[in-house]
Scaffold this active site. Structure first.
Site, PDB file in Angstrom:
ATOM      1  N   GLU A  45      -5.540 -45.964 -12.052  1.00  0.00           N
ATOM      2  CA  GLU A  45      -5.461 -45.751 -10.605  1.00  0.00           C
ATOM      3  C   GLU A  45      -5.728 -47.034  -9.825  1.00  0.00           C
ATOM      4  O   GLU A  45      -6.751 -47.683 -10.055  1.00  0.00           O
ATOM      5  CB  GLU A  45      -6.480 -44.675 -10.213  1.00  0.00           C
ATOM      6  N   HIS A 100      -3.745 -42.198  -7.479  1.00  0.00           N
ATOM      7  CA  HIS A 100      -4.391 -41.643  -8.675  1.00  0.00           C
ATOM      8  C   HIS A 100      -3.330 -41.281  -9.732  1.00  0.00           C
ATOM      9  O   HIS A 100      -3.233 -40.129 -10.157  1.00  0.00           O
ATOM     10  CB  HIS A 100      -5.157 -40.390  -8.238  1.00  0.00           C
TER      11      HIS A 100
HETATM   12  O1  TA6 Z   1     -10.139 -40.461 -11.059  1.00  0.00           O
HETATM   13  C1  TA6 Z   1     -10.874 -39.764 -12.038  1.00  0.00           C
HETATM   14  C2  TA6 Z   1     -11.456 -38.498 -11.424  1.00  0.00           C
HETATM   15  O2  TA6 Z   1     -12.299 -38.822 -10.333  1.00  0.00           O
HETATM   16  C3  TA6 Z   1     -12.184 -37.723 -12.519  1.00  0.00           C
HETATM   17  O3  TA6 Z   1     -13.586 -37.736 -12.326  1.00  0.00           O
HETATM   18  C4  TA6 Z   1     -11.584 -36.320 -12.417  1.00  0.00           C
HETATM   19  O4  TA6 Z   1     -12.309 -35.517 -11.518  1.00  0.00           O
HETATM   20  C5  TA6 Z   1     -10.178 -36.650 -11.901  1.00  0.00           C
HETATM   21  O5  TA6 Z   1     -10.410 -37.652 -10.911  1.00  0.00           O
HETATM   22  C6  TA6 Z   1      -9.347 -35.479 -11.416  1.00  0.00           C
HETATM   23  O6  TA6 Z   1      -9.882 -34.966 -10.228  1.00  0.00           O
HETATM   24  P1  TA6 Z   1      -9.201 -33.636  -9.603  1.00  0.00           P
HETATM   25  O7  TA6 Z   1      -9.993 -33.356  -8.352  1.00  0.00           O
HETATM   26  O8  TA6 Z   1      -7.758 -33.972  -9.309  1.00  0.00           O
HETATM   27  O9  TA6 Z   1      -9.289 -32.586 -10.667  1.00  0.00           O
END
Ligand code: TA6
Length: 300
Positions: A272, A169
């Site tokens: 990602e 991510h």
């Molecule tokens: O990858 C995008 C995502 O799923 C968004 O929906 C947002 O929630 C982001 O990840 C960050 O998630 P986190 O749990 O690290 O705040």
């Protein structure tokens, strides 16, 4: 292991040393002829990759919280063994368990090419089996050289198959989010998570002018972040992945995130490399699956 033991067992003179971001949270500091980098042992989390003569490719919030059970905001969070909300149980942590626990350092070495390779591992435990009742060994091999190469390897060490979704991510540092484009996704279908999870088709390059949270399917092996403000491209090459997520929280979502300064959405974008949505991976007993992402920057 404490810092002294880590340095004794895994330190490499002139290229690998261990420091502490805060007591009990070791950071692996890497430097070689190609780049400097840093990896938190907590969450096996790459927090910096800075090629010699270039800007860091990683965005890292200055408000990061190093605390068991909390994700590190920036760098490369490891979403595993599920991406996003747990498929059936909303009480389980979003993006799985791997990014909110300590891993073990398995090895450090200098490659024949002069790069630095660090491997960290996570295995199942009574705590992990409370959230996900399988036996596994998870390893990430981080190679710091002319490129940053990440290989996330899932091994099924149990006697029953299991399914995973996962993502590297990655938060990339950019100069100005409203000038950035992500190329390579033209024609790909995506789930638009800011518009009722409707399925749409990408037309041309991805531009960011509001909150973007899209899960793309059937993506090619190479995507590029074009960043005129920093006068560079960041090239993302993947293996064993046909899913990619593009996310920027924009201002309103940023204001709700205590570990992200309100204006920092302008200098970060997540692209990602994943196996998620319809791309679910089944790992048979005794088998393994490897997700690879490689990053490098080039001047425009
Ligand atoms: O990858 C995008 C995502 O799923 C968004 O929906 C947002 O929630 C982001 O990840 C960050 O998630 P986190 O749990 O690290 O705040």
């Amino acid at each position: 292991m404490d810092i002294q033991q880590l340095n004794q067992q895994f330190g490499i003179e002139g290229s690998v040393s261990f420091t502490e971001e805060r007591a009990g949270f070791p950071i692996i500091e890497i430097t070689n002829e190609f780049a400097t980098a840093a990896i938190s042992v907590y969450a096996a989390h790459v927090i910096s990759y800075k090629p010699v003569g270039a800007e860091d490719l990683m965005y890292l919030s200055e408000d990061v919280v190093y605390k068991v059970g909390t994700g590190v905001r920036g760098g490369v969070p490891i979403c595993w063994p599920w991406f996003g909300p747990h498929p059936t149980d909303s009480s389980k942590p979003s993006h799985g368990v791997a990014r909110k626990t300590f891993w073990e350092v398995a090895s450090t070495e200098t490659t024949p090419e002069g790069a630095t390779r660090v491997v960290l591992k996570l295995t199942d435990s009574p705590e992990s089996r409370e959230k996900w009742d399988y036996s596994f060994e998870l390893a990430i091999a981080v190679t710091i050289g002319k490129t940053l190469n990440l290989e996330l390897i899932t091994r099924n060490t149990g006697d029953k198959p299991f399914e995973i979704t996962q993502a590297l991510h990655t938060y990339f540092k950019i100069g100005a989010v409203d000038q950035v484009k992500v190329t390579g996704l033209d024609g790909c279908a995506y789930i638009d998570k800011v518009d009722g999870a409707q399925v749409k088709t990408q037309a041309g390059d991805v531009a960011i002018a509001s909150e973007v949270d899209r899960v793309y399917s059937d993506v090619p092996a190479e995507l590029t972040i074009v960043d005129p403000a920093l006068n560079r491209n960041i090239v993302i090459t993947s293996k064993n992945s046909t899913t990619a997520i593009v996310w920027n929280p924009w201002i309103e979502k940023s204001k709700t995130m205590g570990d992200l300064p309100n204006e920092d959405y302008k200098q970060m974008i997540c692209v990602e490399t994943a196996n998620a949505a319809k791309e679910i991976i089944t790992v048979e007993p005794g088998s393994e699956f490897s997700l690879v992402a490689q990053y490098h920057s080039e001047s425009l």
